[in-house]
Design an enzyme around this catalytic site. Structure first.
Site, PDB file in Angstrom:
ATOM      1  N   ARG A  54      -6.683  10.381   0.276  1.00 15.14           N
ATOM      2  CA  ARG A  54      -6.569  10.859  -1.110  1.00 15.14           C
ATOM      3  C   ARG A  54      -7.945  10.986  -1.757  1.00 15.14           C
ATOM      4  O   ARG A  54      -8.190  11.873  -2.557  1.00 15.14           O
ATOM      5  CB  ARG A  54      -5.648   9.927  -1.906  1.00 15.14           C
ATOM      6  CG  ARG A  54      -4.169  10.144  -1.565  1.00 15.14           C
ATOM      7  CD  ARG A  54      -3.283   9.077  -2.154  1.00 15.14           C
ATOM      8  NE  ARG A  54      -3.355   7.831  -1.405  1.00 15.14           N
ATOM      9  CZ  ARG A  54      -3.333   6.622  -1.928  1.00 15.14           C
ATOM     10  NH1 ARG A  54      -3.244   6.479  -3.240  1.00 15.14           N
ATOM     11  NH2 ARG A  54      -3.386   5.554  -1.170  1.00 15.14           N
ATOM     12  N   HIS A  57       0.870  -1.184   0.000  1.00 14.24           N
ATOM     13  CA  HIS A  57       0.000   0.000   0.000  1.00 14.24           C
ATOM     14  C   HIS A  57       0.902   1.228   0.000  1.00 14.24           C
ATOM     15  O   HIS A  57       1.869   1.285   0.765  1.00 14.24           O
ATOM     16  CB  HIS A  57      -0.882  -0.027   1.248  1.00 14.24           C
ATOM     17  CG  HIS A  57      -2.001   0.960   1.226  1.00 14.24           C
ATOM     18  ND1 HIS A  57      -1.800   2.308   1.278  1.00 14.24           N
ATOM     19  CD2 HIS A  57      -3.340   0.789   1.157  1.00 14.24           C
ATOM     20  CE1 HIS A  57      -2.974   2.933   1.247  1.00 14.24           C
ATOM     21  NE2 HIS A  57      -3.925   2.032   1.175  1.00 14.24           N
TER      22      HIS A  57
END
Ligand SMILES: Cc1cc2nc3c(=O)[nH]c(=O)nc-3n(C[C@H](O)[C@H](O)[C@H](O)COP(=O)(O)OP(=O)(O)OC[C@H]3O[C@@H](n4cnc5c(N)ncnc54)[C@H](O)[C@@H]3O)c2cc1C
Length: 604
Positions: free
Chosen positions: A256, A236
């Site tokens: 995000r 990740h």
């Protein structure tokens, strides 16, 4: 025979995360008896840690979404190595599974008109993740647990399964020990579902908790099942990097999704510098368009920070390697900047990302409403896993099923965020139903009692073996470091061969571990017993990664930096050979149905 408790069920489920609980509910609804075993306490499975959301094409926020767009996104994200049938079932059934969760009491965030709210996430064309702030997994596990305990399921907490019991190639139960007292326990079952989650603890830097030592993958492999595509381990892009004690803890992609941007030490939004061809048409080419996308402008394309995880992780590694990283070896993730765009930004960040706010404040002394976070890649998820039939979730071992992160096939070379929680619900339900059917159609298995004596003798060796021996923690740490350094984000054949040599050495040393103390809650003993599983999955990852001589999705090779169209037509399979060695083969992908081919073409 060794002194141990015995329990008998039609269906035994190993693992009480989202997949195991959903399977248990489904099997119980079929009217068969169900036992559920988990290594820790009920409610503490990995699923509880899930943050960002569950992907399902409900089309509540953008009416253009549909199962077919979700299917196409999942296939593209997986670089077309996914089993198309699993991707189809997943996209088709996820909306019903999420609505069902809501009907069972899950309270999701809402749209203004009272429907389930959905947020943006990497690789998903439209806002698709149903969520509860950044604590979606907690709500999911709470709901499934509440529903499950009213279904008459027997739960065995703090019980670790050590080996599956088989007879003439068919599964007939499992054998394990209770962690608290160290007592052994035997489960006889007509069908077994493995739902034990991932393998993150094979690596040094990981978002995964202590439980994820690849037990289910190793149990299935030892019982004769195949593992598929184990080379695809997801790093990740955003884990915490500082302070050292918290390195690896996840920073949700939801940051995000809410507008967070990635910058380097030169204050440059470096993700705009490298947009892969496969995503060019769908990606914003300027910051303004990216912001319009995250705030719901349907004409805008998504910002490059929301490209797939494999790509974002590689871009971060490049920035750090080329000397443009943050002070502690990561890059900057900034959500505070949205103050330039929104009047109530601080309150908005705290409401949409409460866990992240808390996590950084408490663990790093950083206020994310005011300053950027430092982030870098962390081992997060394994796309590969136990090979199953896409409809029934049965392995090639009759009566043995697998679901959730322990199973492979759905995600191909890279998983899209949010597609795991939906995977658990869709395929957990299927596994439970088909396991129940199997148990109705097949009688009991006669188990060989001498096996039990063999397993208990092996298990007690670290405590009863006497004399000086190896420290299991030392072996575990060396294994994690070797996998991190030699079979990590960027790979090369010579290093992976070194890793295999080291793994063979760890395997020898693991045979003579010794731990002080007795069987009562003895973490040293538990670590010694987990080593076999870590060794099996690490070897499977390294051998599969050596066999795939190309770079694709999460598998990136310095010596083969490009995609190879021929290798892109095959999955990598490992199984145990007749003499106990690990055998790697390449198997052609199942041919894609024409209607699905068209959906993919229409959604380029
Ligand atoms: C921090 C974090 C955030 C995430 N956020 C998201 C997200 O927002 N959206 C998303 O889709 N995915 C997310 N993921 C991924 C997702 O949470 C996991 O892939 C998923 O929860 C795995 O569920 P599972 O049911 O397969 O297994 P788990 O939830 O991992 O449960 C495994 C179970 O198996 C048991 N077990 C293991 N070994 C044994 C054994 N030997 N004997 C008995 N029991 C055993 C464990 O005790 C546990 O009960 C996130 C992951 C992490 C780490």
């Amino acid at each position: 025979m060794a002194d141990c408790q015995t329990h008998e069920y039609d269906v035994l489920i190993i693992g009480a995360g989202g997949a195991g609980l959903r399977a248990a509910i489904a099997a119980s609804a079929e009217g068969v008896s169900v036992g559920l075993v988990c290594k820790s306490l009920l409610g503490k499975a990995h699923t509880v840690m899930a943050e960002g959301g569950v992907a399902a094409a409900l089309a509540n926020v953008d009416s253009r979404d549909s199962w077919s767009v979700h299917f196409a996104d999942t296939m593209r994200g997986g670089q077309y190595l996914n089993h198309w049938r699993m991707a189809e079932l997943h996209a088709l059934e996820a909306p019903d599974r999420v609505r069902e969760l809501e009907a069972w009491g899950a309270v999701m965030d809402r749209t203004a008109d009272g429907r389930i709210l959905q947020r943006n996430f990497g690789g998903h064309k439209y806002p698709r993740l149903a969520h509860v702030g950044d604590r979606t997994g907690l709500e999911m596990i709470r709901t499934l647990q509440d529903h499950g305990i009213h279904s008459g399921i027997d739960v065995h907490m703090e019980t670790t399964v050590l080996e599956l019991l088989t007879d003439a190639g068919r599964v007939g139960g499992a054998f394990g020990y209770q962690r608290e007292r160290g007592r052994f326990v035997r489960f006889a079952a007509k069908a077994v579902v493995i739902a034990t989650g991932g393998i993150g603890r094979a690596y040094k830097i990981t978002s995964n908790s202590w439980e994820y030592t690849g037990d289910g993958q190793a149990l299935a492999y030892d019982a004769g099942a195949e593992l598929i595509d184990m080379e695809f381990v997801q790093f990740h892009p955003t884990g915490m990097v500082w302070p050292p004690s918290v390195r690896g803890i996840l920073v949700t992609e939801g940051v995000r999704g809410e507008g967070g941007i990635l910058t380097n030490s030169e204050d440059r939004r470096f993700m705009f510098d490298d947009i892969p061809d496969l995503y060019k048409l769908q990606t914003a080419d300027n910051p303004d368009e990216g912001w319009r996308y995250v705030t719901g402008d349907k004409e805008a394309r998504r910002p490059p920070e929301l490209l797939t995880r494999d790509h974002v992780a590689r871009c971060i590694v490049r920035e750090v390697k080329e000397g443009r990283g943050s002070p502690h070896g990561g890059v900057f993730l900034d959500i505070a900047w949205i103050k330039e765009k929104m009047g109530n930004a601080e309150e908005h960040i705290r409401r949409k990302l409460p866990s992240m706010y808390h996590q950084f404040k408490e663990l790093a002394g950083v206020d994310i409403t005011q300053e950027p976070m430092e982030v870098g890649p962390t081992t997060h998820y394994v796309m590969g896993g136990i090979r199953v039939n896409p409809d029934t979730q049965m392995t090639r071992v009759p009566g043995l099923f697998a679901a959730g992160e322990a199973a492979g096939g759905l995600h191909g070379a890279n998983r899209l965020g949010g597609n795991s929680l939906s995977d658990l619900l869709v395929f957990g339900k299927r596994a439970g139903e088909y396991a129940a059917n199997f148990s109705r159609e097949n009688g009991k298995v006669t188990l060989d009692e001498s096996n039990i004596d063999r397993i208990t003798a092996r298990a007690l060796e670290p405590i009863d073996g006497g004399g000086e021996g190896e420290n299991p923690y030392a072996i575990q740490q060396e294994l994690q470091t070797s996998m991190q350094d030699l079979v990590g984000i960027v790979r090369i054949e010579s290093e992976m061969e070194t890793a295999l040599d080291r793994l063979a050495g760890f395997g020898q040393r693991a045979k003579s571990t010794r731990v002080p103390g007795n069987r009562e809650y003895n973490p040293g003993w538990h670590t010694a017993l987990d080593l076999h599983n870590l060794l099996v999955v690490s070897e499977a990852i390294a051998r599969s990664a050596i066999a795939r001589r190309e770079s694709r999705g999460a598998h990136s090779r310095l010596d083969y930096p490009d995609k190879d169209p021929d290798q892109g037509k095959c999955n990598t399979i490992v199984h145990r050979g007749d003499t106990g060695e690990m055998v790697v083969t390449r198997v052609p992908l199942p041919p894609l149905r024409d209607d699905l081919k068209k959906i993919i073409e229409d959604n380029q």
